[in-house]
Design an enzyme around this catalytic site. Structure first.
Site, mmCIF file in Angstrom:
data_model
loop_
_atom_site.group_PDB
_atom_site.id
_atom_site.type_symbol
_atom_site.label_atom_id
_atom_site.label_comp_id
_atom_site.label_asym_id
_atom_site.label_seq_id
_atom_site.Cartn_x
_atom_site.Cartn_y
_atom_site.Cartn_z
ATOM 1 N N ASP A 105 0.844 -1.199 0.000
ATOM 2 C CA ASP A 105 0.000 0.000 0.000
ATOM 3 C C ASP A 105 0.875 1.242 0.000
ATOM 4 O OD1 ASP A 105 -2.150 -1.703 0.216
ATOM 5 O OD2 ASP A 105 -2.313 -1.489 2.395
HETATM 6 N N1 URA Z 1 -1.172 -5.909 3.914
HETATM 7 C C1 URA Z 1 -1.695 -4.655 3.874
HETATM 8 O O1 URA Z 1 -2.744 -4.399 4.438
HETATM 9 N N2 URA Z 1 -1.004 -3.721 3.208
HETATM 10 C C2 URA Z 1 0.170 -3.944 2.587
HETATM 11 O O2 URA Z 1 0.759 -3.035 2.012
HETATM 12 C C3 URA Z 1 0.687 -5.253 2.635
HETATM 13 C C4 URA Z 1 -0.007 -6.224 3.307
#
Ligand code: URA
Length: 246
Positions: A105
């Protein structure tokens, strides 16, 4: 190593777009083994031929592998009109076809493999391969023993099935920071797993993927090429992971 067209060779190495490099070839700026070549279709043996552009040697890199410590605020994409991408951070790349293996993310930090090795990416990302990913997580509320059990059994994140069992380690005494290892990679998976136990992720950083561990010397935003040993171990590990139906 094989034979490829001169214009592709130069474009792959980032000397310009296919039409830009064609122009340069036709202008006579390119030498192969010391001889000027004006035909863009001329076949280069990437293992043998010496190519120079305006007097500078252009050596061929077939596959590139970088470990990036992704900083928050950067998107896990190859190109984006408005936002800086993780591939933009690899300033010394030779090839134009690099991409991130999986997505973190925008606000997540940590280990991201950037490569143009599509076969390895496929092995690492295949949901059937169950490659472990370990994250350092800070959450809003202390994680109870009961919630640890649930996360380690499987929780409902609104998908068809419960998540596969996670593994929690390095729980801090105040129980709001910990490491969680998962074998899947669903969209926002860790955030959704903690939501499922009435909690909220405040900070997330990936520490490892398969055998590849984030180099502690890399500051957020910094990267380095993988060592030959890291590439070898990662390929062996990804190849060996058992495929199974989820
Ligand atoms: N899980 C999440 O919620 N975000 C990420 O970036 C990676 C794993």
């Amino acid at each position: 190593m094989g034979k490829i067209r001169l214009d592709k060779f130069l474009a792959d190495m980032g000397l310009g777009t296919r039409s830009e490099v064609k122009k340069e070839i036709k202008k006579g700026s390119i030498q192969v083994n010391g001889m000027t070549v004006k035909n863009p279709e001329y076949k280069i043996d990437t293992g043998k031929d010496q190519v120079t552009a305006k007097g500078q040697q252009v050596s061929y890199a077939e596959l590139e592998y970088y470990m990036l410590n992704k900083p928050a605020g950067v998107v896990s994409a190859t190109e984006d009109k408005r936002e800086k991408t993780v591939v933009d951070l690899i300033t010394e790349k030779r090839r134009k076809d690099l991409f991130p293996v999986g997505r973190l993310d925008k606000d997540t930090e940590g280990l991201l493999l950037i490569t143009n090795d599509g076969a390895l990416a496929h092995e690492l990302l295949s949901p059937r391969k169950h490659v472990d990913k370990t994250y350092f997580v800070k959450v809003k509320e202390p994680v109870s023993t009961e919630h640890v059990k649930l996360l380690e059994t499987g929780v409902d994140i609104g998908e068809e099935k419960l998540t596969l069992p996670g593994k929690i380690s390095r729980m801090a005494p105040e129980r709001t920071s910990l490491c969680l290892t998962i074998r899947e990679g669903k969209f926002h998976q860790i955030k959704r797993m903690f939501q499922a136990v009435d909690n909220e992720v405040l900070y997330l950083k990936r520490l490892s993927m398969g055998t590849l561990e984030l180099d502690e010397n890399l500051e957020p935003g910094a990267y380095r090429p993988l060592t030959q040993e890291e590439i070898k171990r990662l390929k062996e590990h990804a190849g060996k992971q058992k495929s199974s139906d989820i």
